[in-house]
Design a protein around this motif. Structure first.
Motif, PDB file in Angstrom:
ATOM      1  N   ALA A 188       0.336  -1.233  -0.346  1.00  0.00           N
ATOM      2  CA  ALA A 188      -0.179   0.123   0.364  1.00  0.00           C
ATOM      3  C   ALA A 188       0.745   0.988  -0.151  1.00  0.00           C
ATOM      4  O   ALA A 188       0.706   2.161  -0.408  1.00  0.00           O
ATOM      5  N   HIS A 189       1.569   1.333   0.821  1.00  0.00           N
ATOM      6  CA  HIS A 189       2.866   2.341   0.843  1.00  0.00           C
ATOM      7  C   HIS A 189       3.517   2.725  -0.416  1.00  0.00           C
ATOM      8  O   HIS A 189       3.301   3.860  -1.059  1.00  0.00           O
ATOM      9  N   LEU A 190       4.256   1.419  -1.215  1.00  0.00           N
ATOM     10  CA  LEU A 190       4.516   1.707  -2.140  1.00  0.00           C
ATOM     11  C   LEU A 190       3.992   2.129  -3.068  1.00  0.00           C
ATOM     12  O   LEU A 190       3.508   3.437  -4.391  1.00  0.00           O
ATOM     13  N   GLU A 191       2.665   1.877  -3.595  1.00  0.00           N
ATOM     14  CA  GLU A 191       1.447   2.287  -4.347  1.00  0.00           C
ATOM     15  C   GLU A 191       0.973   3.528  -4.022  1.00  0.00           C
ATOM     16  O   GLU A 191       0.855   5.092  -4.800  1.00  0.00           O
ATOM     17  N   SER A 192       0.694   4.021  -2.617  1.00  0.00           N
ATOM     18  CA  SER A 192       0.798   5.655  -2.502  1.00  0.00           C
ATOM     19  C   SER A 192       1.722   6.558  -3.238  1.00  0.00           C
ATOM     20  O   SER A 192       1.583   7.688  -4.201  1.00  0.00           O
ATOM     21  N   LEU A 193       2.944   6.059  -2.837  1.00  0.00           N
ATOM     22  CA  LEU A 193       4.041   6.790  -3.088  1.00  0.00           C
ATOM     23  C   LEU A 193       4.008   7.083  -4.971  1.00  0.00           C
ATOM     24  O   LEU A 193       4.399   7.459  -5.649  1.00  0.00           O
ATOM     25  N   ILE A 194       3.985   5.605  -5.796  1.00  0.00           N
ATOM     26  CA  ILE A 194       4.037   5.654  -7.339  1.00  0.00           C
ATOM     27  C   ILE A 194       2.683   6.434  -7.643  1.00  0.00           C
ATOM     28  O   ILE A 194       2.826   7.413  -8.365  1.00  0.00           O
ATOM     29  N   ASP A 195       1.297   6.727  -7.376  1.00  0.00           N
ATOM     30  CA  ASP A 195       0.301   8.062  -7.106  1.00  0.00           C
ATOM     31  C   ASP A 195       1.265   9.038  -7.327  1.00  0.00           C
ATOM     32  O   ASP A 195       1.090  10.056  -8.090  1.00  0.00           O
ATOM     33  N   LEU A 196       2.165   8.760  -6.476  1.00  0.00           N
ATOM     34  CA  LEU A 196       2.638  10.837  -5.964  1.00  0.00           C
ATOM     35  C   LEU A 196       3.550  11.053  -6.957  1.00  0.00           C
ATOM     36  O   LEU A 196       3.594  12.506  -7.046  1.00  0.00           O
ATOM     37  N   LYS A 197       4.973  10.285  -6.412  1.00  0.00           N
ATOM     38  CA  LYS A 197       5.868  10.520  -7.020  1.00  0.00           C
ATOM     39  C   LYS A 197       6.028   9.848  -8.580  1.00  0.00           C
ATOM     40  O   LYS A 197       7.064  10.464  -9.254  1.00  0.00           O
ATOM     41  N   GLY A 198       5.860   9.039  -8.795  1.00  0.00           N
ATOM     42  CA  GLY A 198       6.392   8.108 -10.561  1.00  0.00           C
ATOM     43  C   GLY A 198       6.746   6.437  -9.652  1.00  0.00           C
ATOM     44  O   GLY A 198       6.954   6.798  -8.300  1.00  0.00           O
ATOM     45  N   GLU A 199       6.627   5.682 -10.119  1.00  0.00           N
ATOM     46  CA  GLU A 199       7.354   4.425  -9.900  1.00  0.00           C
ATOM     47  C   GLU A 199       8.966   4.644 -10.063  1.00  0.00           C
ATOM     48  O   GLU A 199       8.878   4.416  -8.448  1.00  0.00           O
ATOM     49  N   HIS A 200       9.606   5.256 -10.312  1.00  0.00           N
ATOM     50  CA  HIS A 200      11.542   5.503 -10.451  1.00  0.00           C
ATOM     51  C   HIS A 200      11.285   6.451  -9.168  1.00  0.00           C
ATOM     52  O   HIS A 200      12.209   4.964  -7.984  1.00  0.00           O
ATOM     53  N   THR A 201      11.303   6.908  -8.540  1.00  0.00           N
ATOM     54  CA  THR A 201      11.364   7.876  -6.910  1.00  0.00           C
ATOM     55  C   THR A 201      10.377   6.800  -5.990  1.00  0.00           C
ATOM     56  O   THR A 201      11.244   6.954  -5.184  1.00  0.00           O
ATOM     57  N   ALA A 202       9.208   6.611  -6.430  1.00  0.00           N
ATOM     58  CA  ALA A 202       8.593   5.537  -5.344  1.00  0.00           C
ATOM     59  C   ALA A 202       9.393   4.056  -4.616  1.00  0.00           C
ATOM     60  O   ALA A 202       9.743   4.151  -3.338  1.00  0.00           O
TER      61      ALA A 202
END
Ligand SMILES: Cc1cc2nc3c(=O)[nH]c(=O)nc-3n(C[C@H](O)[C@H](O)[C@H](O)COP(=O)(O)O)c2cc1C
Length: 324
Positions: free
Chosen positions: A265-279
């Motif tokens: 869940a943490h990874l997915e919400s970071l991807i939503d905010l910052k994109g896959e690379h930064t997440a």
């Protein structure tokens, strides 16, 4: 169990600390969901805001679901600090403006003469807080350390100035700047500050569970406690402390299954905010924190530190956790 900062009612006494690189919107939302009564966003530079630095502006991203939320700023110059506070007041939907007077890292405390460096200049602290309070509508709080070093512990003097300047609360991380994160937080300093001001005092330093939170609250009589490092990879700590403070209940630690779900869940919400690379880069730090204390996870830790995509990350988690 609640307390107030200005007119803002905080539902409990357990607060997420501002942590650069960590206390961003997804992490704040996780910790709010798991029981933090108030969350602090990581510090942003006053000059970064005023020069419209893209990276700084992005750090201001927040969602209403995280509220109540405090946005922290740092700087050392009265004029730019006031302008940065005005910017936050007008452009951010946060509830509180917090001023950093505790950061020990050389880039902030020495090069920029900001953060904990301000502890050496109580008169400048007074001027900055007074002018910001006068100019903004949101409540203003300040986060300090015990002092610059062991010979100059002046948290009480500084706290009195901060109160006189009109701030609505003070957080005390009870270590000196020269201690960095070593040694122990000194509860006597928090107690002394609490005895000398009447605005709310938030105690901070070394809380790791319900009993250590209760010890700080009982001994210092502070109004709330702030949790930093013990929340890394451990958003559950807030509901655990909440349950313990209510009636001494010790909640079970999350299951391996819950830990895995939280990591995804943490990874997915970071991807939503910052994109896959930064997440993925951020999750390379969070991964080992989530796996702390889990047996036979050293290979997984290594794998996570090298992953480049969400699919790889989840494949590694599945391979490890599905065997458990
Ligand atoms: C990774 C990290 C980043 C931090 N960034 C900030 C920050 O942006 N602003 C701030 O006031 N304190 C910052 N701190 C200090 C924490 O807010 C807190 O005062 C400190 O970690 C002590 O609390 P703890 O013992 O619960 O960790 C940071 C600490 C860590 C570990």
């Amino acid at each position: 169990m609640s307390f107030k900062i200005g007119n803002l009612e905080i539902e409990n006494k357990i607060i997420l600390a501002p942590m650069a690189g960590v206390s961003n919107s997804p992490f704040r939302l996780l910790t709010r969901t798991y029981g933090a009564g108030l969350v602090f966003a990581e510090m942003v530079s006053d000059k970064g805001l005023l020069y419209n630095n893209e990276k700084t502006i992005k750090l201001l991203y927040m969602t209403d679901a995280e509220k109540p939320m405090a946005q922290q700023i740092f700087g050392s110059d009265l004029k730019t600090m006031v302008e940065a506070a005005l910017y936050i007041d007008q452009h951010s939907n946060c509830d509180i403006i917090d001023i950093n007077m505790g950061c020990p890292v050389p880039k902030v405390a020495i090069k920029a003469q900001a953060g904990a460096s301000l502890m050496k200049n109580p008169d400048l602290i007074y001027d900055i807080v007074k002018e910001i309070v006068k100019r903004v509508k949101k409540p203003v709080t300040v986060k300090i350390r015990s002092g610059w070093d062991h010979q100059s512990i002046n948290a009480v003097e500084v706290a009195k100035k901060i109160e006189a300047a009109g701030a609505s609360a003070i957080t005390v991380h009870a270590r000196t700047r020269s201690q960095g994160y070593s040694g122990f937080a000194d509860l006597e300093v928090i107690k002394a500050v609490k005895e000398n001001v009447s605005i709310p005092v938030i105690g901070n330093g070394d809380i790791v569970d319900g009993p250590s939170a209760k010890r700080m609250l009982d001994y210092t009589k502070c109004d709330a406690v702030m949790i930093g490092r013990a929340a890394l990879g451990n958003p559950w700590i807030f509901r655990e402390i909440d349950a313990y403070l209510k009636d001494g209940t010790i909640l079970e630690r999350p299951s391996l299954h819950e830990i895995k779900d939280m990591m995804v869940a943490h990874l997915e919400s970071l991807i939503d905010l910052k994109g896959e690379h930064t997440a993925i880069l951020e999750m390379r730090s969070h991964g080992p924190w989530y796996l702390k204390g889990i047996e036979h996870a050293s290979n997984l830790r290594k794998q996570l530190s090298q992953t480049r995509t969400k699919d790889e990350f989840i494949t590694h988690l599945d391979a490890f956790f599905n065997k458990k």
